[in-house]
Design a protein around this motif. Structure first.
Motif, short mmCIF file in Angstrom:
data_model
loop_
_atom_site.label_atom_id
_atom_site.label_comp_id
_atom_site.label_asym_id
_atom_site.label_seq_id
_atom_site.Cartn_x
_atom_site.Cartn_y
_atom_site.Cartn_z
N GLU A 92 -8.50 4.72 -0.96
CA GLU A 92 -9.71 5.02 -0.19
C GLU A 92 -10.10 3.83 0.68
O GLU A 92 -10.53 3.99 1.82
CB GLU A 92 -10.85 5.38 -1.13
N GLU A 93 -9.97 2.64 0.12
CA GLU A 93 -10.32 1.43 0.88
C GLU A 93 -9.41 1.29 2.09
O GLU A 93 -9.88 1.00 3.21
CB GLU A 93 -10.21 0.19 -0.02
N VAL A 94 -8.12 1.46 1.90
CA VAL A 94 -7.16 1.34 3.00
C VAL A 94 -7.43 2.39 4.07
O VAL A 94 -7.36 2.11 5.27
CB VAL A 94 -5.71 1.47 2.47
N GLU A 95 -7.78 3.61 3.66
CA GLU A 95 -8.10 4.67 4.62
C GLU A 95 -9.30 4.29 5.48
O GLU A 95 -9.34 4.55 6.69
CB GLU A 95 -8.36 5.98 3.88
N PHE A 96 -10.29 3.64 4.84
CA PHE A 96 -11.47 3.19 5.60
C PHE A 96 -11.08 2.09 6.58
O PHE A 96 -11.54 2.08 7.73
CB PHE A 96 -12.55 2.68 4.64
N ILE A 97 -10.25 1.14 6.14
CA ILE A 97 -9.79 0.06 7.02
C ILE A 97 -9.06 0.63 8.22
O ILE A 97 -9.31 0.23 9.36
CB ILE A 97 -8.86 -0.91 6.24
N ILE A 98 -8.20 1.61 7.99
CA ILE A 98 -7.43 2.23 9.08
C ILE A 98 -8.37 2.93 10.06
O ILE A 98 -8.23 2.79 11.29
CB ILE A 98 -6.41 3.23 8.51
N SER A 99 -9.35 3.68 9.55
CA SER A 99 -10.28 4.39 10.44
C SER A 99 -11.11 3.41 11.25
O SER A 99 -11.43 3.65 12.42
CB SER A 99 -11.20 5.30 9.62
N THR A 100 -11.46 2.27 10.65
CA THR A 100 -12.23 1.23 11.36
C THR A 100 -11.39 0.62 12.47
O THR A 100 -11.88 0.38 13.58
CB THR A 100 -12.69 0.13 10.39
N LEU A 101 -10.11 0.37 12.18
CA LEU A 101 -9.23 -0.23 13.18
C LEU A 101 -8.96 0.71 14.35
O LEU A 101 -8.74 0.27 15.48
CB LEU A 101 -7.90 -0.61 12.53
N LYS A 102 -9.02 2.01 14.11
CA LYS A 102 -8.72 2.99 15.14
C LYS A 102 -9.88 3.27 16.09
O LYS A 102 -9.72 4.01 17.06
CB LYS A 102 -8.26 4.30 14.50
N LYS A 117 -0.02 -6.66 -0.50
CA LYS A 117 -0.32 -5.26 -0.80
C LYS A 117 -0.94 -4.56 0.41
O LYS A 117 -0.57 -3.42 0.74
CB LYS A 117 -1.27 -5.21 -2.00
N TYR A 118 -1.85 -5.24 1.09
CA TYR A 118 -2.48 -4.64 2.27
C TYR A 118 -1.49 -4.54 3.43
O TYR A 118 -1.50 -3.55 4.18
CB TYR A 118 -3.72 -5.44 2.69
N ILE A 119 -0.64 -5.55 3.60
CA ILE A 119 0.37 -5.50 4.66
C ILE A 119 1.27 -4.29 4.47
O ILE A 119 1.57 -3.55 5.41
CB ILE A 119 1.20 -6.81 4.67
N ASP A 120 1.71 -4.07 3.24
CA ASP A 120 2.60 -2.95 2.93
C ASP A 120 1.91 -1.60 3.20
O ASP A 120 2.49 -0.72 3.84
CB ASP A 120 3.03 -3.03 1.47
N ALA A 121 0.67 -1.47 2.74
CA ALA A 121 -0.06 -0.20 2.90
C ALA A 121 -0.34 0.09 4.37
O ALA A 121 -0.19 1.23 4.83
CB ALA A 121 -1.36 -0.25 2.11
N LEU A 122 -0.74 -0.92 5.12
CA LEU A 122 -1.05 -0.72 6.54
C LEU A 122 0.22 -0.46 7.35
O LEU A 122 0.20 0.35 8.29
CB LEU A 122 -1.80 -1.94 7.08
N SER A 123 1.31 -1.13 7.00
CA SER A 123 2.57 -0.93 7.71
C SER A 123 3.05 0.51 7.56
O SER A 123 3.58 1.11 8.51
CB SER A 123 3.63 -1.90 7.19
N LYS A 124 2.86 1.08 6.38
CA LYS A 124 3.27 2.47 6.14
C LYS A 124 2.45 3.44 6.98
O LYS A 124 2.89 4.57 7.22
CB LYS A 124 3.11 2.79 4.65
N SER A 125 1.27 2.99 7.41
CA SER A 125 0.42 3.84 8.26
C SER A 125 0.63 3.56 9.74
O SER A 125 -0.12 4.06 10.58
CB SER A 125 -1.05 3.63 7.89
N GLY A 126 1.60 2.72 10.03
CA GLY A 126 1.93 2.44 11.43
C GLY A 126 1.14 1.33 12.08
O GLY A 126 1.22 1.12 13.29
N ILE A 127 0.36 0.60 11.29
CA ILE A 127 -0.42 -0.52 11.84
C ILE A 127 0.37 -1.81 11.72
O ILE A 127 0.73 -2.24 10.62
CB ILE A 127 -1.78 -0.65 11.12
#
Length: 225
Positions: free
Chosen positions: A113-123, A144-154
């Motif tokens: 959920e935290e990563v999803e919020f970070i992604i939405s904020t970045l977009k 851990k954050y690098i891996d999760a964000l990379s999988k989302s294309g960031i």
């Protein structure tokens, strides 16, 4: 010239004093005990550097908005901080000239959920990724954050020694590494139980006094971030 004076050891200051013998104009020292993030605690006078009657407290912050300053100062409420010599420092009269939005705090039920919020904020595209930094307490968390964000294309780039040149990639850093840098937007992630204060740092303390000092360093680290 000595910058980040609060993070140098007594041995370092004795070496500096030996390199620059006492004279009318020998050493210029800049430091802030509120930003001490390492174990070192030093009294300059005991190292042969006399600052009594020769020091000046800087109270104007040109970098941080007053809203962020107020939020950060609360983290060190009731924490006694030394003035790099024999006295006690304080935030009396400390103010910022800039103004902006207040820092916000978001809570999540899971890492996902935290990563999803970070992604939405970045977009939202209001701030470029290159001017944004995601900050975490440890290197393992950064990975851990690098891996999760990379999988989302960031695309991300980790700050290791200084602000990197990496195009419009999201900057990521540990709390220790981000010190001294500045960005238009900072997201401090994973401020969870056992992480802030870092359980390992507290467990390494031998007694209550050492544990209190370790917690103060953890507060200073969050204050710096």
């Amino acid at each position: 010239i000595v910058d980040e004076a609060q993070d140098l050891s007594p041995e370092a200051y004795k070496l500096i004093r030996a390199l620059a013998p006492e004279d009318e104009n020998d050493i210029f020292v800049v430091g802030d005990g509120h930003q001490r993030i390492y174990r070192y605690k030093v009294s300059l006078s005991q190292c042969g550097i006399k600052i009594v009657g020769r020091s000046h407290r800087l109270r104007l912050n040109y970098r941080t908005t007053d809203e962020i300053r107020k939020y950060a100062v609360k983290i060190l409420h009731n924490i006694q901080v030394d003035d790099l010599d024999e006295g006690v420092d304080n935030h009396k009269g400390y103010m910022s000239l800039l103004h902006g939005t207040k820092p916000t705090v978001q809570s999540f039920g899971s890492f996902t959920e935290e990563v999803e919020f970070i992604i939405s904020t970045l977009k939202d595209n209001t701030v470029a990724h290159a001017r944004t930094c995601l900050v975490a307490r440890t290197q393992d968390m950064v990975n851990k954050y690098i891996d999760a964000l990379s999988k989302s294309g960031i695309k991300t780039i980790q700050i290791r020694r200084s602000a990197p040149s990496g195009g419009d990639k999201l900057r990521i850093a540990t709390m220790h590494r981000v010190k001294g840098l500045e960005f238009d937007r900072v997201m401090i992630a994973g401020v969870n139980d056992m992480v802030m204060p870092y359980k390992t740092a507290l467990n390494q303390a031998d007694d209550d006094l050492a544990k209190e000092a370790a917690e103060t360093r953890e507060r200073c680290l969050l204050y710096v971030a």
